[in-house]
Design an enzyme around this catalytic site. Structure first.
Site, PDB file in Angstrom:
ATOM      1  N   TRP A 183       0.844  -1.213   0.000  1.00 21.60           N
ATOM      2  CA  TRP A 183       0.000   0.000   0.000  1.00 21.60           C
ATOM      3  C   TRP A 183       0.883   1.270   0.000  1.00 21.60           C
ATOM      4  O   TRP A 183       0.696   2.178  -0.817  1.00 21.60           O
ATOM      5  CB  TRP A 183      -0.862  -0.073   1.255  1.00 21.60           C
ATOM      6  CG  TRP A 183      -1.848   1.008   1.487  1.00 21.60           C
ATOM      7  CD1 TRP A 183      -2.357   1.882   0.585  1.00 21.60           C
ATOM      8  CD2 TRP A 183      -2.460   1.307   2.745  1.00 21.60           C
ATOM      9  NE1 TRP A 183      -3.259   2.716   1.203  1.00 21.60           N
ATOM     10  CE2 TRP A 183      -3.340   2.377   2.521  1.00 21.60           C
ATOM     11  CE3 TRP A 183      -2.364   0.770   4.036  1.00 21.60           C
ATOM     12  CZ2 TRP A 183      -4.107   2.922   3.553  1.00 21.60           C
ATOM     13  CZ3 TRP A 183      -3.128   1.311   5.050  1.00 21.60           C
ATOM     14  CH2 TRP A 183      -3.985   2.371   4.808  1.00 21.60           C
ATOM     15  N   HIS A 222      11.935  -5.919   3.018  1.00 20.26           N
ATOM     16  CA  HIS A 222      11.530  -6.312   4.381  1.00 20.26           C
ATOM     17  C   HIS A 222      12.765  -6.471   5.264  1.00 20.26           C
ATOM     18  O   HIS A 222      12.668  -6.912   6.403  1.00 20.26           O
ATOM     19  CB  HIS A 222      10.803  -7.657   4.366  1.00 20.26           C
ATOM     20  CG  HIS A 222       9.482  -7.647   3.672  1.00 20.26           C
ATOM     21  ND1 HIS A 222       8.501  -6.721   3.948  1.00 20.26           N
ATOM     22  CD2 HIS A 222       8.960  -8.464   2.718  1.00 20.26           C
ATOM     23  CE1 HIS A 222       7.440  -6.969   3.196  1.00 20.26           C
ATOM     24  NE2 HIS A 222       7.699  -8.014   2.438  1.00 20.26           N
ATOM     25  N   TYR A 230       0.703   1.950  10.014  1.00 25.93           N
ATOM     26  CA  TYR A 230      -0.433   1.468   9.223  1.00 25.93           C
ATOM     27  C   TYR A 230      -1.731   2.070   9.769  1.00 25.93           C
ATOM     28  O   TYR A 230      -2.592   2.521   9.018  1.00 25.93           O
ATOM     29  CB  TYR A 230      -0.466  -0.065   9.324  1.00 25.93           C
ATOM     30  CG  TYR A 230      -1.629  -0.731   8.633  1.00 25.93           C
ATOM     31  CD1 TYR A 230      -1.513  -1.191   7.325  1.00 25.93           C
ATOM     32  CD2 TYR A 230      -2.848  -0.918   9.293  1.00 25.93           C
ATOM     33  CE1 TYR A 230      -2.575  -1.817   6.688  1.00 25.93           C
ATOM     34  CE2 TYR A 230      -3.917  -1.532   8.661  1.00 25.93           C
ATOM     35  CZ  TYR A 230      -3.781  -1.982   7.365  1.00 25.93           C
ATOM     36  OH  TYR A 230      -4.840  -2.593   6.741  1.00 25.93           O
ATOM     37  N   PHE A 274      -2.812 -10.326  -1.298  1.00 22.94           N
ATOM     38  CA  PHE A 274      -2.191  -9.110  -0.759  1.00 22.94           C
ATOM     39  C   PHE A 274      -3.229  -8.177  -0.154  1.00 22.94           C
ATOM     40  O   PHE A 274      -2.893  -7.206   0.496  1.00 22.94           O
ATOM     41  CB  PHE A 274      -1.441  -8.349  -1.872  1.00 22.94           C
ATOM     42  CG  PHE A 274      -0.106  -8.943  -2.186  1.00 22.94           C
ATOM     43  CD1 PHE A 274       1.008  -8.589  -1.441  1.00 22.94           C
ATOM     44  CD2 PHE A 274       0.044  -9.853  -3.210  1.00 22.94           C
ATOM     45  CE1 PHE A 274       2.236  -9.133  -1.717  1.00 22.94           C
ATOM     46  CE2 PHE A 274       1.268 -10.402  -3.498  1.00 22.94           C
ATOM     47  CZ  PHE A 274       2.376 -10.051  -2.748  1.00 22.94           C
TER      48      PHE A 274
HETATM   49  P1  A3P Z   1      -4.551  -7.965   6.025  1.00 24.75           P
HETATM   50  O1  A3P Z   1      -4.045  -9.329   5.699  1.00 24.75           O
HETATM   51  O2  A3P Z   1      -4.725  -7.750   7.495  1.00 24.75           O
HETATM   52  O3  A3P Z   1      -5.777  -7.598   5.275  1.00 24.75           O
HETATM   53  P2  A3P Z   1       2.101  -6.114   2.960  1.00 24.75           P
HETATM   54  O4  A3P Z   1       1.806  -5.333   1.730  1.00 24.75           O
HETATM   55  O5  A3P Z   1       3.186  -5.516   3.787  1.00 24.75           O
HETATM   56  O6  A3P Z   1       2.268  -7.555   2.664  1.00 24.75           O
HETATM   57  O7  A3P Z   1       0.815  -5.991   3.909  1.00 24.75           O
HETATM   58  C1  A3P Z   1      -0.387  -6.638   3.596  1.00 24.75           C
HETATM   59  C2  A3P Z   1      -1.498  -6.091   4.477  1.00 24.75           C
HETATM   60  O8  A3P Z   1      -1.808  -4.742   4.099  1.00 24.75           O
HETATM   61  C3  A3P Z   1      -2.779  -6.905   4.311  1.00 24.75           C
HETATM   62  O9  A3P Z   1      -3.423  -6.912   5.594  1.00 24.75           O
HETATM   63  C4  A3P Z   1      -3.532  -6.055   3.290  1.00 24.75           C
HETATM   64  O10 A3P Z   1      -4.902  -6.274   3.238  1.00 24.75           O
HETATM   65  C5  A3P Z   1      -3.207  -4.655   3.786  1.00 24.75           C
HETATM   66  N1  A3P Z   1      -3.451  -3.632   2.757  1.00 24.75           N
HETATM   67  C6  A3P Z   1      -3.004  -3.643   1.472  1.00 24.75           C
HETATM   68  N2  A3P Z   1      -3.468  -2.560   0.806  1.00 24.75           N
HETATM   69  C7  A3P Z   1      -4.209  -1.855   1.678  1.00 24.75           C
HETATM   70  C8  A3P Z   1      -4.953  -0.641   1.578  1.00 24.75           C
HETATM   71  N3  A3P Z   1      -5.019   0.031   0.443  1.00 24.75           N
HETATM   72  N4  A3P Z   1      -5.597  -0.201   2.687  1.00 24.75           N
HETATM   73  C9  A3P Z   1      -5.521  -0.893   3.842  1.00 24.75           C
HETATM   74  N5  A3P Z   1      -4.843  -2.055   3.997  1.00 24.75           N
HETATM   75  C10 A3P Z   1      -4.182  -2.529   2.940  1.00 24.75           C
END
Ligand code: A3P
Length: 281
Positions: free
Chosen positions: A44, A93, A174, A238
């Protein structure tokens, strides 16, 4: 399947690049690194930053693979990273000590932290798909792994503490990105040295909202070799829930107390970790 990599008591995925090559990579002053512990909202943040760096080019965001626009430093061949046109937006990461020395002095580093209980639930849902982990345990096992430093990319508190303590890193949460969007995106824009009007930022927030990103086809355009490490790739992986406090539906009280205790002992007390939405905390 590739073997996991153990290095200085930290577990890395089997696909990880030569760590020394990353440590000595050539930096450019206009590089931006987006870093977070896995499942903290890195994808995100990357999309927001890529758009700010690329003149809010929404058309390109929809039509070209996110994973080719924002390269995954930990995995992509260094030669490909070297050839990426400026301004590069790179995702990682890795714990801070694995990145080039003084990285945050030479270029821009943005770190995203998410509360570890939501991270663990998200991680639990994701790791089932990672081939080299062959994980078939429970969330309780993941919480146990959290206490024993067996989660990919090492100890969560160490990861967060090191980036937080570096004054050149922009440290965001976040939870704030979700609930104090205008303020947090403005911080990002300012850190990147750009100027955007409130209307432009509102449009950017809308474009990168959970539901919009979940249907943005650019996240479905994955590099060919990803199928080697993700089983039955579906880009919705994702974008699962995108909420604060989803852990409440998955954690027992015992698991929650256990994580609280570890975090209390190890986290820098200046870091405020928010586990619930603002209206409930
Ligand atoms: P959840 O599994 O709790 O839904 P990363 O990108 O670091 O792998 O993180 C993934 C997490 O960020 C996931 O959490 C995903 O749904 C959430 N995420 C991705 N895009 C998002 C957005 N636009 N708004 C809020 N959460 C988001």
């Amino acid at each position: 399947n590739q073997e996991l990599i153990h290095h200085r008591n930290i577990l890395f995925p089997g696909f990880t690049n030569d760590l020394l090559k990353i440590k000595t990579m050539k930096l450019r002053p206009d590089d931006t690194f987006i870093i977070g512990y896995p499942k903290s909202g890195t994808t995100w943040t990357e999309e927001i930053v890529w758009l700010v760096e690329n003149n809010l080019d929404y058309d390109k965001s929809l039509k070209t693979s996110h994973f080719e626009r924002v390269l995954f430093l930990d995995k992509e061949p260094i030669i490909k990273i070297d050839q990426l046109p400026a301004p590069r937006v790179l995702k990682s990461h890795l714990p801070l000590e694995y990145l080039p020395d003084d990285i945050a002095k030479f270029c821009k580093v943005i770190y995203i932290m998410r509360n570890p209980k939501d991270v663990l639930v998200s991680y639990f849902s994701f790791v089932k798909w990672l081939k080299d982990l062959e994980f078939s345990g429970t969330l309780e096992d993941i919480v146990e792994h959290f206490s024993k430093n067996k989660i990919l990319y090492g100890d969560w508190c160490d990861h967060v503490n090191k980036y937080f303590s570096n004054p050149d890193v922009l440290f965001i949460c976040y939870e704030d990105l979700l609930e104090k969007q205008m303020e947090t995106v403005k911080k990002i824009v300012e850190f990147l040295g750009k100027k955007k009007t409130d209307e432009e930022i509102e449009k950017l927030i809308e474009f990168t909202s959970f539901h919009k990103m979940k249907t943005n086809k650019s996240f479905g355009m994955i590099p060919k070799d990803w199928n080697e490490f993700i089983d039955k790739f579906d880009f919705k992986l994702f974008f699962r829930k995108g909420q604060i406090g989803n852990w409440v539906s998955h954690f027992t009280e015992k698991m929650s107390d256990f994580v609280d205790e570890i975090v209390k002992q190890k986290i820098n007390p200046k870091i405020k970790v928010r586990y619930l939405p603002l209206k409930e905390s």
